[in-house]
Motif scaffolding. Structure first.
Motif, PDB file in Angstrom:
ATOM      1  N   ARG A   1       0.818  -1.213   0.000  1.00 56.54           N
ATOM      2  CA  ARG A   1       0.000   0.000   0.000  1.00 56.54           C
ATOM      3  C   ARG A   1       0.852   1.263   0.000  1.00 56.54           C
ATOM      4  N   GLU A   2       2.089   1.151   0.546  1.00 61.59           N
ATOM      5  CA  GLU A   2       2.905   2.350   0.717  1.00 61.59           C
ATOM      6  C   GLU A   2       3.192   3.055  -0.606  1.00 61.59           C
ATOM      7  N   LEU A   3       3.465   2.310  -1.664  1.00 56.72           N
ATOM      8  CA  LEU A   3       3.772   2.935  -2.951  1.00 56.72           C
ATOM      9  C   LEU A   3       2.535   3.583  -3.557  1.00 56.72           C
ATOM     10  N   GLU A   4       1.402   2.935  -3.398  1.00 58.59           N
ATOM     11  CA  GLU A   4       0.145   3.486  -3.907  1.00 58.59           C
ATOM     12  C   GLU A   4      -0.174   4.820  -3.234  1.00 58.59           C
ATOM     13  N   VAL A   5      -0.029   4.869  -1.918  1.00 62.83           N
ATOM     14  CA  VAL A   5      -0.326   6.100  -1.179  1.00 62.83           C
ATOM     15  C   VAL A   5       0.717   7.173  -1.471  1.00 62.83           C
ATOM     16  N   LEU A   6       1.991   6.779  -1.527  1.00 60.74           N
ATOM     17  CA  LEU A   6       3.047   7.741  -1.835  1.00 60.74           C
ATOM     18  C   LEU A   6       2.822   8.373  -3.203  1.00 60.74           C
ATOM     19  N   ALA A   7       2.481   7.558  -4.184  1.00 52.62           N
ATOM     20  CA  ALA A   7       2.223   8.083  -5.530  1.00 52.62           C
ATOM     21  C   ALA A   7       1.071   9.067  -5.508  1.00 52.62           C
ATOM     22  N   ALA A   8       0.025   8.755  -4.770  1.00 54.30           N
ATOM     23  CA  ALA A   8      -1.148   9.626  -4.723  1.00 54.30           C
ATOM     24  C   ALA A   8      -0.837  10.961  -4.055  1.00 54.30           C
ATOM     25  N   VAL A   9      -0.106  10.919  -2.933  1.00 60.45           N
ATOM     26  CA  VAL A   9       0.192  12.159  -2.201  1.00 60.45           C
ATOM     27  C   VAL A   9       1.126  13.054  -3.013  1.00 60.45           C
ATOM     28  N   VAL A  10       2.128  12.473  -3.659  1.00 58.53           N
ATOM     29  CA  VAL A  10       3.034  13.253  -4.493  1.00 58.53           C
ATOM     30  C   VAL A  10       2.292  13.802  -5.711  1.00 58.53           C
ATOM     31  N   LEU A  11       1.402  12.993  -6.281  1.00 57.17           N
ATOM     32  CA  LEU A  11       0.581  13.456  -7.394  1.00 57.17           C
ATOM     33  C   LEU A  11      -0.277  14.646  -6.973  1.00 57.17           C
ATOM     34  N   GLY A  12      -0.654  14.678  -5.698  1.00 61.83           N
ATOM     35  CA  GLY A  12      -1.465  15.774  -5.182  1.00 61.83           C
ATOM     36  C   GLY A  12      -0.697  17.043  -4.899  1.00 61.83           C
ATOM     37  N   GLY A  13       0.600  17.066  -5.178  1.00 58.50           N
ATOM     38  CA  GLY A  13       1.364  18.306  -5.053  1.00 58.50           C
ATOM     39  C   GLY A  13       2.365  18.343  -3.931  1.00 58.50           C
ATOM     40  N   ALA A  14       2.436  17.298  -3.092  1.00 61.49           N
ATOM     41  CA  ALA A  14       3.447  17.287  -2.027  1.00 61.49           C
ATOM     42  C   ALA A  14       4.828  17.157  -2.656  1.00 61.49           C
ATOM     43  N   ARG A  15       5.758  17.975  -2.210  1.00 60.29           N
ATOM     44  CA  ARG A  15       7.084  18.000  -2.806  1.00 60.29           C
ATOM     45  C   ARG A  15       8.019  17.052  -2.080  1.00 60.29           C
ATOM     46  N   LEU A  16       8.678  16.184  -2.838  1.00 53.28           N
ATOM     47  CA  LEU A  16       9.703  15.334  -2.251  1.00 53.28           C
ATOM     48  C   LEU A  16      10.885  16.220  -1.891  1.00 53.28           C
ATOM     49  N   GLY A  17      11.147  16.348  -0.635  1.00 55.88           N
ATOM     50  CA  GLY A  17      12.159  17.278  -0.173  1.00 55.88           C
ATOM     51  C   GLY A  17      11.605  18.250   0.844  1.00 55.88           C
ATOM     52  N   GLY A  18      10.260  18.352   0.919  1.00 57.41           N
ATOM     53  CA  GLY A  18       9.637  19.093   1.999  1.00 57.41           C
ATOM     54  C   GLY A  18       9.219  20.500   1.685  1.00 57.41           C
ATOM     55  N   GLY A  19       8.424  21.062   2.605  1.00 57.79           N
ATOM     56  CA  GLY A  19       8.037  22.459   2.535  1.00 57.79           C
ATOM     57  C   GLY A  19       6.778  22.751   1.752  1.00 57.79           C
ATOM     58  N   ARG A  20       6.205  21.763   1.087  1.00 60.30           N
ATOM     59  CA  ARG A  20       5.015  22.028   0.276  1.00 60.30           C
ATOM     60  C   ARG A  20       4.107  20.814   0.250  1.00 60.30           C
ATOM     61  N   GLY A  21       2.793  21.082   0.317  1.00 54.70           N
ATOM     62  CA  GLY A  21       1.814  20.013   0.261  1.00 54.70           C
ATOM     63  C   GLY A  21       0.525  20.428   0.940  1.00 54.70           C
ATOM     64  N   THR A  22      -0.603  19.941   0.425  1.00 60.29           N
ATOM     65  CA  THR A  22      -1.904  20.250   1.008  1.00 60.29           C
ATOM     66  C   THR A  22      -2.697  18.963   1.192  1.00 60.29           C
ATOM     67  N   LEU A  23      -3.570  18.973   2.178  1.00 60.51           N
ATOM     68  CA  LEU A  23      -4.428  17.818   2.407  1.00 60.51           C
ATOM     69  C   LEU A  23      -5.396  17.616   1.249  1.00 60.51           C
ATOM     70  N   LEU A  24      -5.927  18.724   0.716  1.00 63.80           N
ATOM     71  CA  LEU A  24      -6.847  18.607  -0.415  1.00 63.80           C
ATOM     72  C   LEU A  24      -6.148  17.947  -1.601  1.00 63.80           C
ATOM     73  N   GLY A  25      -4.923  18.369  -1.872  1.00 67.11           N
ATOM     74  CA  GLY A  25      -4.176  17.766  -2.968  1.00 67.11           C
ATOM     75  C   GLY A  25      -3.929  16.286  -2.739  1.00 67.11           C
ATOM     76  N   ALA A  26      -3.574  15.916  -1.498  1.00 73.22           N
ATOM     77  CA  ALA A  26      -3.327  14.507  -1.184  1.00 73.22           C
ATOM     78  C   ALA A  26      -4.594  13.682  -1.374  1.00 73.22           C
ATOM     79  N   ILE A  27      -5.738  14.200  -0.924  1.00 68.96           N
ATOM     80  CA  ILE A  27      -7.000  13.473  -1.052  1.00 68.96           C
ATOM     81  C   ILE A  27      -7.404  13.359  -2.516  1.00 68.96           C
ATOM     82  N   LEU A  28      -7.224  14.435  -3.279  1.00 64.13           N
ATOM     83  CA  LEU A  28      -7.553  14.389  -4.705  1.00 64.13           C
ATOM     84  C   LEU A  28      -6.636  13.417  -5.451  1.00 64.13           C
TER      85      LEU A  28
END
Length: 341
Positions: free
Chosen positions: A251-278
């Protein structure tokens, strides 16, 4: 532009557009997609992943990566159920508290290794992924638990409606998901702790100079994800009516892909809950649509891998960047310790 759309970011707007197009296409391609039963089933089955995503977002915003949370949730399932049975069965309140506590402890293990031993987060969590899963399989022998407390085996239906296609139901995991998402939103957007996590993810050295306790932020971020994973594990056990050692494996890869797709930046400092859910909604709807169309499940794994590859390529936050980030943080710690002497 409607006020709602103007108040959200470009990534979220694009995701809404893509999700709408996919939903229209699937509605035309199959008669079962655009039904209340399928929509509610999708919501119930996605609740665990949304809880995972809320916790993972905090870690990504803090500048880390964790791929051990799904295995950690499997460990918590066993620990929580065994502890509950020893306590005479317990209830939902005790179960959720135990799950969150055990999950937080596993997250604290990651935080300790990352912060105190100065090891890159992805390396640590790859190690703990294998460590947690190996210990789980060694001590359980891969045997599932079917004898659960009575309150865990009773389906809690919050809303139901009869349709020509069957009963459409919303169950307890959806309510727990909503509470976890609300709590995560409150942490990240309304508390100073959330702003400190954003600051640390954006610039560790700058955050340290501002007086932010970097160690405490590590424990908060990884502990929060661990607690969310523990709660998600308990919800998975309730949903499946059993505890299976490898039920959450992958499940970890599926969730990671979704959260990054939602705009969370690998490296930190950016990301929204709405983006992660979308992002998670897009991945879940795609999987659901492929299943309804009779497409091989391996196609979905290819899509997840492609999303991760594109996200990493576009983010510029590669392993080399993270290594350099850790090196700069170590130099800053050395300078600070030298000044203290």
């Amino acid at each position: 532009m409607p006020r709602f759309l103007s108040s959200i970011g470009a990534t979220e707007r694009w995701l809404i557009l893509v999700i709408a197009c996919i939903c229209i296409g699937l509605s035309l391609a199959t008669d079962t997609f655009f039904t209340l039963v399928n929509a509610f089933d999708l919501l119930n089955s996605s609740a665990v992943n949304v809880i995972f995503a809320a916790g993972l977002l905090v870690v990504l915003v803090a500048g880390g990566i964790d791929i051990s949370f799904a295995v950690g949730a499997s460990v918590v399932q066993y620990l929580a159920v065994i502890a509950l049975m020893k306590l005479g069965g317990g209830n939902w309140a005790i179960g959720l508290i135990l799950a969150a506590f055990f999950g937080f402890c596993l997250g604290a293990v990651n935080a300790t290794l990352i912060y105190h031993f100065r090891i890159i987060s992805i390396v640590v969590t790859i190690a703990t992924f294998n460590l947690f899963f190996g210990l789980l399989m060694f001590f359980t022998g891969g045997v599932s638990i079917y004898l659960l407390p009575d309150w865990m085996t009773r389906r809690v239906i919050l809303f139901e409606h009869e349709t020509p296609a069957g009963w459409a139901e919303i169950t307890l995991p959806v309510l727990v998901m909503a509470v976890v998402v609300l709590a995560t939103w409150f942490l990240m957007r309304k508390l100073s702790l959330g702003r400190q996590i954003f600051a640390m993810g954006d610039n560790v050295e700058g955050a340290r100079r501002l007086g932010i306790n970097i160690g405490a932020m590590h424990y908060l971020a990884y502990g929060w994800l661990g607690a969310c994973a523990g709660i998600a594990g308990l919800m998975q056990a309730h949903y499946a009516q059993e505890v299976v050692p490898n039920a959450l494996y992958g499940r970890e890869l599926e969730v990671l892909a979704a959260v990054v797709l939602g705009g969370a930046r690998l490296g930190g400092g950016r990301g929204t809950l709405l983006g992660a859910i979308l992002g998670l909604a897009l991945v879940a709807i795609t999987q659901n649509g492929l299943n309804l169309l009779g497409v091989s499940p391996y196609a979905f794994r290819m899509i997840v891998g492609f999303i991760i590859l594109v996200a990493i390529s576009m983010s510029g936050e590669t392993l080399g960047f993270l290594t350099e980030r850790m090196r700069r943080s170590r130099r800053a710690d050395d300078v600070a310790s030298g000044g203290a002497e």
